[in-house]
Write a protein that holds these residues in place. Structure first.
Motif, short mmCIF file in Angstrom:
data_model
loop_
_atom_site.label_atom_id
_atom_site.label_comp_id
_atom_site.label_asym_id
_atom_site.label_seq_id
_atom_site.Cartn_x
_atom_site.Cartn_y
_atom_site.Cartn_z
N LEU A 172 0.73 -1.32 -0.19
CA LEU A 172 0.25 -0.20 0.15
C LEU A 172 0.71 1.13 0.08
O LEU A 172 0.51 2.20 -0.74
N HIS A 173 1.78 1.13 0.82
CA HIS A 173 2.89 2.36 0.88
C HIS A 173 3.48 2.65 -0.33
O HIS A 173 3.61 3.53 -0.91
N ALA A 174 3.87 1.59 -1.13
CA ALA A 174 4.51 1.35 -2.53
C ALA A 174 3.49 1.99 -3.41
O ALA A 174 3.75 2.90 -4.23
N CYS A 175 2.44 1.60 -3.41
CA CYS A 175 1.21 2.30 -4.38
C CYS A 175 1.06 3.70 -4.06
O CYS A 175 0.87 4.77 -5.04
N GLU A 176 1.04 4.08 -3.13
CA GLU A 176 1.13 5.79 -2.38
C GLU A 176 2.48 6.37 -2.91
O GLU A 176 2.12 7.65 -3.67
N LEU A 177 3.54 5.79 -3.14
CA LEU A 177 4.66 6.64 -3.45
C LEU A 177 4.66 6.76 -5.09
O LEU A 177 5.32 7.55 -5.45
N LEU A 178 3.85 5.84 -5.90
CA LEU A 178 3.81 5.90 -7.28
C LEU A 178 2.63 6.63 -7.58
O LEU A 178 2.24 6.71 -8.96
N SER A 179 1.89 7.11 -6.78
CA SER A 179 0.47 7.99 -7.04
C SER A 179 0.60 8.99 -7.94
O SER A 179 -0.18 9.57 -8.76
N CYS A 180 1.94 9.62 -8.14
CA CYS A 180 2.01 10.71 -9.05
C CYS A 180 1.89 10.13 -10.44
O CYS A 180 1.68 10.99 -11.33
N LEU A 181 1.98 8.92 -10.60
CA LEU A 181 1.71 8.52 -11.93
C LEU A 181 0.32 8.17 -12.41
O LEU A 181 -0.25 7.91 -13.61
N GLY A 182 -0.50 8.28 -11.20
CA GLY A 182 -1.98 7.77 -11.45
C GLY A 182 -2.39 6.88 -10.58
O GLY A 182 -1.54 6.33 -9.78
N PRO A 183 -3.81 6.14 -10.38
CA PRO A 183 -3.74 5.26 -9.60
C PRO A 183 -3.02 4.21 -9.78
O PRO A 183 -2.90 3.49 -11.00
#
Length: 124
Positions: A12-23
């Motif tokens: 979940l943290h990794a997905c938050e880190l990549l959120s600048c790219l979109g969902p």
């Protein structure tokens, strides 16, 4: 068949880190996770480590920043995939991860492009 939601805190943290790219979508795979944005694989998580998509053009940037390549053993050989760890400080915030996430997205986009077709030579 319904899939269970992802609850792993690091994923979940990794997905938050990549959120600048979109969902960011996390999918379980091979004992780890694949992370995708707009249907493009931009990262994997294996052995509780985040690896971002790279290619031959961007690999020097990852290595210069201390990134480690994704490697595993298969049939007695060390295999490598085009994924590298981001710098440690990039794991602290989406803002610090943003330049690395954009590099990963660029590598994912480049990997999707079909290879240029060679012109057929005319036989005479």
């Amino acid at each position: 068949m319904a899939t269970r939601p992802i609850t792993d805190p690091f994923v979940l943290h990794a997905c938050e880190l990549l959120s600048c790219l979109g969902p960011c979508k996390a999918t379980r795979m091979f004992g780890g996770y694949g992370l995708s944005v707009d249907g493009m694989n931009v990262a994997i998580i294996a052995w509780d480590t985040l690896f971002l998509k790279t290619n031959a053009e961007t690999e020097p940037q990852w290595l210069a920043a201390g990134g480690r390549p994704f490697q595993y053993e298969a049939k007695g050989k060390t295999m490598r995939l085009h994924y590298h760890t981001p710098p440690e400080d990039a794991l602290e915030s989406p803002a610090l991860m943003a330049p690395w996430a954009r590099l990963a997205l660029g590598a994912a986009v480049a990997a999707r492009k079909p290879a240029p077709q060679r012109k057929k030579s005319s036989a005479r």
